[in-house]
Design a protein around this motif. Structure first.
Motif, PDB file in Angstrom:
ATOM      1  N   GLY A  43       0.800  -1.220   0.000  1.00 39.49           N
ATOM      2  CA  GLY A  43       0.000   0.000   0.000  1.00 39.49           C
ATOM      3  C   GLY A  43       0.825   1.259   0.000  1.00 39.49           C
ATOM      4  O   GLY A  43       0.285   2.369   0.064  1.00 39.49           O
ATOM      5  N   LYS A  62      -6.468   2.347   4.380  1.00 38.39           N
ATOM      6  CA  LYS A  62      -6.169   0.923   4.283  1.00 38.39           C
ATOM      7  C   LYS A  62      -7.349   0.125   3.736  1.00 38.39           C
ATOM      8  O   LYS A  62      -7.162  -0.916   3.098  1.00 38.39           O
ATOM      9  CB  LYS A  62      -5.781   0.375   5.658  1.00 38.39           C
ATOM     10  N   GLU A  63      -8.552   0.597   3.985  1.00 40.78           N
ATOM     11  CA  GLU A  63      -9.726  -0.152   3.546  1.00 40.78           C
ATOM     12  C   GLU A  63      -9.803  -0.267   2.025  1.00 40.78           C
ATOM     13  O   GLU A  63     -10.496  -1.145   1.497  1.00 40.78           O
ATOM     14  CB  GLU A  63     -10.999   0.505   4.072  1.00 40.78           C
ATOM     15  N   GLY A  78      -1.765   2.665   2.121  1.00 39.77           N
ATOM     16  CA  GLY A  78      -0.846   2.443   3.228  1.00 39.77           C
ATOM     17  C   GLY A  78      -1.380   2.883   4.573  1.00 39.77           C
ATOM     18  O   GLY A  78      -0.896   2.430   5.611  1.00 39.77           O
ATOM     19  N   GLY A  79      -2.354   3.805   4.584  1.00 41.86           N
ATOM     20  CA  GLY A  79      -2.897   4.289   5.846  1.00 41.86           C
ATOM     21  C   GLY A  79      -1.897   5.065   6.675  1.00 41.86           C
ATOM     22  O   GLY A  79      -2.041   5.178   7.894  1.00 41.86           O
TER      23      GLY A  79
END
Length: 402
Positions: free
Chosen positions: A58, A66-67, A71-72
């Motif tokens: 990610g 992230k969903e 990478g969040g």
């Protein structure tokens, strides 16, 4: 990955990022960031492996949720990741096409949850390529004059018309396009933004040759191309708002922010390879030396302003006014560097092919030619100056009659 929330332990994240990059980035790709920023998705084996690794992690879209496969990461973590990539000569392998920089962010802004889940993960994984269908033969700077139409056919829409300067259309799987859905509405109304599958026989793409050699630009013809109901992004007939938002994302992506590739050496270093030096090791030509210093100052100021704009955008997903200012600044820095590079190289900067020229010299002349487009695409320099003067500085519109 460890949970770096709140006051992030950035040094711990740096060590984690460094370890992951060293374990996954192919050494054969070091310093070859141009492979990722070309319009075509390369099938070079090591690049494919790197793309898959970054997509799975990610980190090609580090701040995306992230969903959707992103990478969040926080903006601070993303900046550390970029620093570590730059340090080792790594780069973001997902910068081909316009999915990461334009279409993806716009889908996050205006898409339904179903559209986000359908389109964002393949972008994150580097599995699809996107182009943007905006300009038309009679609707360039005056984009709202576009005539490509979409007619409701019951199951969706049928699109007929043509676009021009559609970068990377010959390689793309999808196109985000502005089309007219209500011809009776006012000029800036009755326009919708649609997500169009390029893999249909009703779409023809014709590349446009450029003086620089390889060209990303195309003519794209739609002859009753099909768009299903879930292909409408945002509200029907309110696509002008969506289209402007995408342009904000585009201009933000063109301000010179690095993808991780190692930056080119200062021109003063390049100059010392080609030019006569005085007894103190300085470039003998005082006028050229002065212009080189001015260019390096402009580049430094641009970089500092970009960093400030990124810091001010912390926690704010909307591109600010700086994007309009920085787009022209980035263009000026890049075009000035290209001009000075050819002047420094002299006859060696005029080669097109042959063993008498190094790869760097051949690339310099092509970059100089292609760089002329920078002051046109993504909103011409003149249009950007109008935006800055009227919308940011609040100056009067002197083109209107009194």
């Amino acid at each position: 990955m460890a949970d770096f929330g709140g006051d992030t332990d950035l040094e711990a994240f740096r060590q984690e990022a460094r370890a992951w990059l060293e374990a996954n980035f192919p050494a054969s790709l070091k310093g070859k960031g141009s492979l990722a920023t070309s319009e075509v998705r390369s099938d070079e084996p090591d690049l494919v492996a790197w793309r898959k690794a970054m997509g799975a992690k990610g980190w090609g879209t580090p701040t995306w949720p992230k969903e959707y496969g992103g990478g969040g990461l926080s903006p601070q973590q993303a900046r550390v990741l970029l620093q570590e990539m730059t340090r080792m000569g790594a780069f973001n392998p997902l910068m081909f096409g316009m999915g990461v920089t334009m279409i993806g962010p716009t889908i996050m802004d205006y898409g339904t949850e179903e559209q986000r889940k359908k389109h964002l993960p393949p972008i994150v994984r580097g599995e699809v390529q996107w182009c943007v269908g905006y300009s038309e033969p009679n609707a360039g700077s005056d984009l709202a004059s576009l005539q490509t139409k979409a007619v409701d056919n019951g199951d969706g829409w049928t699109v007929t018309g043509s676009k021009i300067w559609t970068s990377g259309a010959q390689y793309s799987d999808w196109c985000g396009a502005l089309v007219r859905t209500d011809p009776s509405a006012k000029k800036h109304e009755g326009i919708s933004f649609m997500l169009i599958d390029m893999h249909q026989k009703q779409i023809e793409v014709r590349p446009i040759p450029l003086i620089a050699g390889a060209s990303p630009f195309c003519e794209t013809f739609f002859t009753e191309a099909k768009v299903p109901r879930d292909g409408l992004l945002g509200q029907l007939n309110v696509g002008w708002t969506v289209g402007k938002r995408l342009l904000q994302h585009e201009r933000a992506s063109q301000t010179g922010a690095s993808t991780g590739a190692k930056p080119p050496p200062p021109l003063s270093v390049v100059a010392k390879k080609y030019l006569e030096l005085d007894g103190q090791g300085r470039i003998s030509d005082l006028d050229l030396r002065t212009r080189l210093v001015k260019h390096e100052m402009d580049a430094k100021v641009h970089g500092l302003t970009l960093a400030r704009a990124m810091a001010e955008a912390k926690g704010n997903n909307s591109p600010g006014n700086a994007a309009s200012v920085l787009k022209n600044s980035a263009t000026n820095v890049a075009q000035t560097r290209a001009e000075l590079t050819l002047e420094i190289m002299g006859h060696q900067g005029l080669g097109w092919q042959g063993d008498a020229f190094t790869g760097e010299e051949l690339e310099s002349v092509r970059s100089w030619l292609f760089g002329k487009a920078m002051s046109i695409y993504g909103g011409s320099s003149e249009i950007q100056n109008n935006i800055v003067s009227k919308r940011i500085l609040g100056l009067p519109d002197t083109t209107q009659s009194t």
